[in-house]
Scaffold this motif. Structure first.
Motif, PDB file in Angstrom:
ATOM      1  N   PRO A 272       0.794  -1.245   0.000  1.00 29.84           N
ATOM      2  CA  PRO A 272       0.000   0.000   0.000  1.00 29.84           C
ATOM      3  C   PRO A 272       0.816   1.279   0.000  1.00 29.84           C
ATOM      4  N   TYR A 273       2.049   1.255   0.512  1.00 26.63           N
ATOM      5  CA  TYR A 273       2.824   2.490   0.561  1.00 26.63           C
ATOM      6  C   TYR A 273       3.408   2.874  -0.799  1.00 26.63           C
ATOM      7  N   PHE A 274       3.154   2.072  -1.816  1.00 28.98           N
ATOM      8  CA  PHE A 274       3.518   2.443  -3.181  1.00 28.98           C
ATOM      9  C   PHE A 274       2.298   2.933  -3.961  1.00 28.98           C
ATOM     10  N   SER A 275       1.277   3.363  -3.240  1.00 23.98           N
ATOM     11  CA  SER A 275       0.049   3.859  -3.869  1.00 23.98           C
ATOM     12  C   SER A 275       0.224   5.295  -4.343  1.00 23.98           C
ATOM     13  N   ARG A 276      -0.487   5.635  -5.426  1.00 21.83           N
ATOM     14  CA  ARG A 276      -0.382   6.976  -6.009  1.00 21.83           C
ATOM     15  C   ARG A 276      -1.535   7.885  -5.617  1.00 21.83           C
ATOM     16  N   ASP A 277      -2.527   7.354  -4.936  1.00 18.71           N
ATOM     17  CA  ASP A 277      -3.595   8.183  -4.363  1.00 18.71           C
ATOM     18  C   ASP A 277      -4.253   7.399  -3.235  1.00 18.71           C
ATOM     19  N   ILE A 278      -5.100   8.050  -2.482  1.00 15.70           N
ATOM     20  CA  ILE A 278      -5.713   7.418  -1.314  1.00 15.70           C
ATOM     21  C   ILE A 278      -6.651   6.288  -1.711  1.00 15.70           C
ATOM     22  N   ALA A 279      -7.333   6.417  -2.841  1.00 19.68           N
ATOM     23  CA  ALA A 279      -8.215   5.340  -3.291  1.00 19.68           C
ATOM     24  C   ALA A 279      -7.413   4.071  -3.547  1.00 19.68           C
ATOM     25  N   GLU A 280      -6.260   4.216  -4.195  1.00 25.16           N
ATOM     26  CA  GLU A 280      -5.416   3.053  -4.439  1.00 25.16           C
ATOM     27  C   GLU A 280      -4.892   2.493  -3.118  1.00 25.16           C
ATOM     28  N   PHE A 281      -4.540   3.388  -2.188  1.00 25.78           N
ATOM     29  CA  PHE A 281      -4.066   2.931  -0.875  1.00 25.78           C
ATOM     30  C   PHE A 281      -5.092   2.018  -0.222  1.00 25.78           C
ATOM     31  N   TRP A 282      -6.362   2.406  -0.258  1.00 23.28           N
ATOM     32  CA  TRP A 282      -7.388   1.612   0.413  1.00 23.28           C
ATOM     33  C   TRP A 282      -7.762   0.365  -0.370  1.00 23.28           C
ATOM     34  N   ARG A 283      -7.390   0.283  -1.630  1.00 26.12           N
ATOM     35  CA  ARG A 283      -7.533  -0.988  -2.350  1.00 26.12           C
ATOM     36  C   ARG A 283      -6.407  -1.952  -2.009  1.00 26.12           C
ATOM     37  N   ARG A 284      -5.342  -1.429  -1.402  1.00 26.47           N
ATOM     38  CA  ARG A 284      -4.161  -2.241  -1.110  1.00 26.47           C
ATOM     39  C   ARG A 284      -3.921  -2.449   0.380  1.00 26.47           C
ATOM     40  N   TRP A 285      -4.603  -1.702   1.226  1.00 31.67           N
ATOM     41  CA  TRP A 285      -4.406  -1.798   2.680  1.00 31.67           C
ATOM     42  C   TRP A 285      -5.568  -2.569   3.305  1.00 31.67           C
ATOM     43  N   HIS A 286      -5.255  -3.573   4.132  1.00 30.83           N
ATOM     44  CA  HIS A 286      -6.270  -4.380   4.824  1.00 30.83           C
ATOM     45  C   HIS A 286      -7.413  -4.699   3.866  1.00 30.83           C
ATOM     46  N   ILE A 287      -7.055  -5.354   2.783  1.00 31.72           N
ATOM     47  CA  ILE A 287      -7.965  -5.599   1.669  1.00 31.72           C
ATOM     48  C   ILE A 287      -9.222  -6.335   2.118  1.00 31.72           C
ATOM     49  N   SER A 288      -9.071  -7.302   3.012  1.00 33.77           N
ATOM     50  CA  SER A 288     -10.235  -8.092   3.419  1.00 33.77           C
ATOM     51  C   SER A 288     -11.264  -7.249   4.169  1.00 33.77           C
ATOM     52  N   LEU A 289     -10.813  -6.274   4.972  1.00 32.12           N
ATOM     53  CA  LEU A 289     -11.756  -5.398   5.671  1.00 32.12           C
ATOM     54  C   LEU A 289     -12.362  -4.374   4.721  1.00 32.12           C
ATOM     55  N   SER A 290     -11.520  -3.766   3.875  1.00 27.39           N
ATOM     56  CA  SER A 290     -12.023  -2.766   2.927  1.00 27.39           C
ATOM     57  C   SER A 290     -13.079  -3.368   2.008  1.00 27.39           C
ATOM     58  N   SER A 291     -12.814  -4.581   1.508  1.00 30.99           N
ATOM     59  CA  SER A 291     -13.782  -5.225   0.609  1.00 30.99           C
ATOM     60  C   SER A 291     -15.030  -5.654   1.374  1.00 30.99           C
ATOM     61  N   TRP A 292     -14.873  -6.012   2.678  1.00 29.77           N
ATOM     62  CA  TRP A 292     -16.036  -6.373   3.490  1.00 29.77           C
ATOM     63  C   TRP A 292     -16.978  -5.187   3.624  1.00 29.77           C
ATOM     64  N   PHE A 293     -16.432  -4.034   3.982  1.00 26.22           N
ATOM     65  CA  PHE A 293     -17.273  -2.834   4.111  1.00 26.22           C
ATOM     66  C   PHE A 293     -17.851  -2.415   2.761  1.00 26.22           C
ATOM     67  N   ARG A 294     -17.095  -2.601   1.710  1.00 25.48           N
ATOM     68  CA  ARG A 294     -17.613  -2.276   0.373  1.00 25.48           C
ATOM     69  C   ARG A 294     -18.833  -3.127   0.032  1.00 25.48           C
ATOM     70  N   ASP A 295     -18.727  -4.448   0.258  1.00 22.88           N
ATOM     71  CA  ASP A 295     -19.779  -5.370  -0.183  1.00 22.88           C
ATOM     72  C   ASP A 295     -20.985  -5.383   0.741  1.00 22.88           C
ATOM     73  N   TYR A 296     -20.762  -5.197   2.053  1.00 24.24           N
ATOM     74  CA  TYR A 296     -21.856  -5.365   3.014  1.00 24.24           C
ATOM     75  C   TYR A 296     -22.351  -4.062   3.633  1.00 24.24           C
ATOM     76  N   LEU A 297     -21.716  -2.943   3.308  1.00 25.03           N
ATOM     77  CA  LEU A 297     -22.178  -1.659   3.830  1.00 25.03           C
ATOM     78  C   LEU A 297     -22.268  -0.609   2.725  1.00 25.03           C
ATOM     79  N   TYR A 298     -21.172  -0.390   1.998  1.00 24.92           N
ATOM     80  CA  TYR A 298     -21.125   0.676   1.002  1.00 24.92           C
ATOM     81  C   TYR A 298     -22.114   0.440  -0.144  1.00 24.92           C
ATOM     82  N   ILE A 299     -22.073  -0.745  -0.733  1.00 21.34           N
ATOM     83  CA  ILE A 299     -22.980  -1.040  -1.856  1.00 21.34           C
ATOM     84  C   ILE A 299     -24.438  -1.071  -1.416  1.00 21.34           C
ATOM     85  N   PRO A 300     -24.787  -1.722  -0.281  1.00 21.41           N
ATOM     86  CA  PRO A 300     -26.186  -1.647   0.170  1.00 21.41           C
ATOM     87  C   PRO A 300     -26.671  -0.222   0.441  1.00 21.41           C
TER      88      PRO A 300
END
Length: 486
Positions: A272-300
């Motif tokens: 994640p520390y080789f990310s070029r913006d914050i969106a990329e950082f969060w796609r690369r940091w704690h991926i399992s939690l970020s994707s969990w919130f995306r699928d079960y909170l953000y999308i709903p």
């Protein structure tokens, strides 16, 4: 039981040998062994909370079947919400009760009212946030008809409690892990050796980088009024490497350990520390939690659909909830809100999906523009980590004001970091060398996944031995894994 402990060094080989002695022809017994080993692994910390884990497992196993078999949508929702309320109820009692009552009492006192809420003096069960989310994702996926519930209680229990991921993730999905638990697993020498390399690299990150950075980060954060701004800035950078190497190191050990048993877990970090913006950082940091919130909170909630106002609302909700998931403190909420603010320009300008591929893919060196983008993203991330590390909000603001003072121009001296078990200069050199290795291996699953595979065997083993020697030589004061508190 800690991954970097002598007890785990004895526990793992025993389980590994017994597991493969049973053999792939006896899958049921292999799963029973892994489940018993997982419960022993968890009970080694505090056996009393093993019963809470078992209850949570039985609850979601039972309600999953009820959700699937319910004939009406109303009944399905009843069983779904029963699981959600009980699971989150336990989480709130153990993790958030004192925080919410203290915050509410402070709010009332601001209006001149007195309150006397009782305080619960309990130990936070290790890993409760992780195994609670394992179970909730299982129930949600059944409700959405993505999977059917398993009728095998051992298989489901192992999905929730598999010891490599039990106390600090990654947060697995039933759609990914359960089929592997049910499938026959053959021993693979290549997979096992790959797992051992990942375990070794995870231990290097944790013991050599994270623990030594932690000594100086703790020294600076705990005595920040005695240091100039330049040292405070260095302390924040040390913490940034501490938390990354600590948590990603744990994840590497977890993934490598699972591979020893023929199981592939979800990848949790992608440099994640080789990310070029914050969106990329969060796609690369704690991926399992970020994707969990995306699928079960953000999308709903509507995700990126609807009006800009709704999109902004959804982003703030997911980041603030993510902050609160990390801990019952206003500092974590502030950290989440700050990351939401970082995300806003990308969302409003529709640039949050600009950097999908790995930076400088197929090249040794990045472009100057990529260097500038990575530097800015890393700086913003380090600044946000100050809130994550601070004891409270006043501590965070005082620390930040100390950085942005005239003393920022004062050069740090060796005397500023007296007291560590390893010279600060040596730690800086180690961090730089570590970053170089991570950069070279950034296109792989972990930094040294392919390192040395094409070298002559003696050279390759010298490299591995050098890493092991570093692990033992630079062992300092052992630090608890940061994410155990979550």
């Amino acid at each position: 039981m800690l991954f970097n402990s002598l007890s785990f060094a004895v526990f793992l080989p025993i389980v590994f040998i017994l597991y493969w002695l049973i053999g792939s022809k006896h899958l049921r017994f292999q799963n029973v062994l892994l489940l018993v080993a997982s419960y022993f692994f968890y009970a080694f910390w505090d056996y009393r909370f093993l019963f809470l884990l078992m209850f949570s497992t039985f609850l979601d196993y039972s309600t999953g079947i009820k959700v699937h078999e319910a004939e009406s949508k109303a009944l399905k929702k009843f069983w779904l919400w029963l699981s959600v309320i009980i699971n989150l109820g336990f989480l709130c009692v153990f993790k958030y009760y004192n925080f919410f009552t203290d915050s509410f009492a402070a709010l009332l006192s601001g209006f001149g009212f007195r309150s006397n809420f009782g305080v619960i003096d309990v130990v936070l069960p290790v890993g409760i946030s992780f195994y609670t989310f394992h179970g909730l994702s299982y129930i949600f996926d059944i409700y959405k008809k993505r999977i059917e519930p398993t009728k095998n209680f051992v298989d489901y229990s192992l999905f929730v409690s598999f010891f490599p991921l039990l106390v600090a993730g990654p947060i697995e999905r039933a759609t990914h892990l359960l089929p592997q638990i049910k499938a026959k697993r053959e021993f693979s020498y290549t997979t096992a050796t790959d797992g051992l390399r990942q375990i070794m690299w995870g231990l290097f990150k944790k013991i050599v980088i994270a623990d030594n950075c932690a000594e100086y980060a703790n020294m600076v954060f705990n005595n920040y009024t005695h240091y100039p701004g330049s040292v405070l800035a260095m302390g924040a950078v040390f913490f940034a490497f501490q938390i990354y190497c600590d948590f990603s190191g744990y994840s590497d050990i977890a993934l490598g350990t699972a591979r020893l048993f023929g199981i592939e877990l979800i990848r949790n970090f992608a440099f994640p520390y080789f990310s070029r913006d914050i969106a990329e950082f969060w796609r690369r940091w704690h991926i399992s939690l970020s994707s969990w919130f995306r699928d079960y909170l953000y999308i709903p909630l509507g995700g990126s659909k609807g009006s800009k106002l709704n999109q902004v609302r959804n982003i703030f909700i997911i980041f603030i909830v993510s902050g609160l998931w990390h801990g019952a403190s206003w500092t974590f909420i502030a950290w989440g809100a700050l990351n939401a603010l970082y995300f806003m320009p990308l969302l409003l300008l529709k640039r949050n999906r600009n950097n999908i591929e790995t930076v400088a893919q197929g090249k040794l060196l990045p472009r100057l523009t990529d260097v500038l983008k990575m530097s800015l993203t890393f700086t913003l991330t380090v600044f946000a980590w100050i809130f994550f590390r601070a004891e409270d909000i006043p501590h965070a603001f005082s620390y930040i004001s100390g950085i942005f003072s005239r003393s920022i121009l004062v050069l740090p001296t060796g005397e500023s970091f007296m007291g560590g078990t390893v010279n600060v200069g040596a730690v800086i050199v180690l961090v730089v060398l570590f970053t170089v290795v991570e950069w070279i291996g950034r296109e792989h699953q972990f930094a040294i996944a392919k390192t040395g595979l094409g070298w002559p065997k003696p050279v390759r083993w010298v490299f591995y031995l050098s890493v092991v020697v570093c692990i033992f030589y630079f062992t300092g004061v052992s630090q608890q894994f940061v994410y155990f508190q979550f």
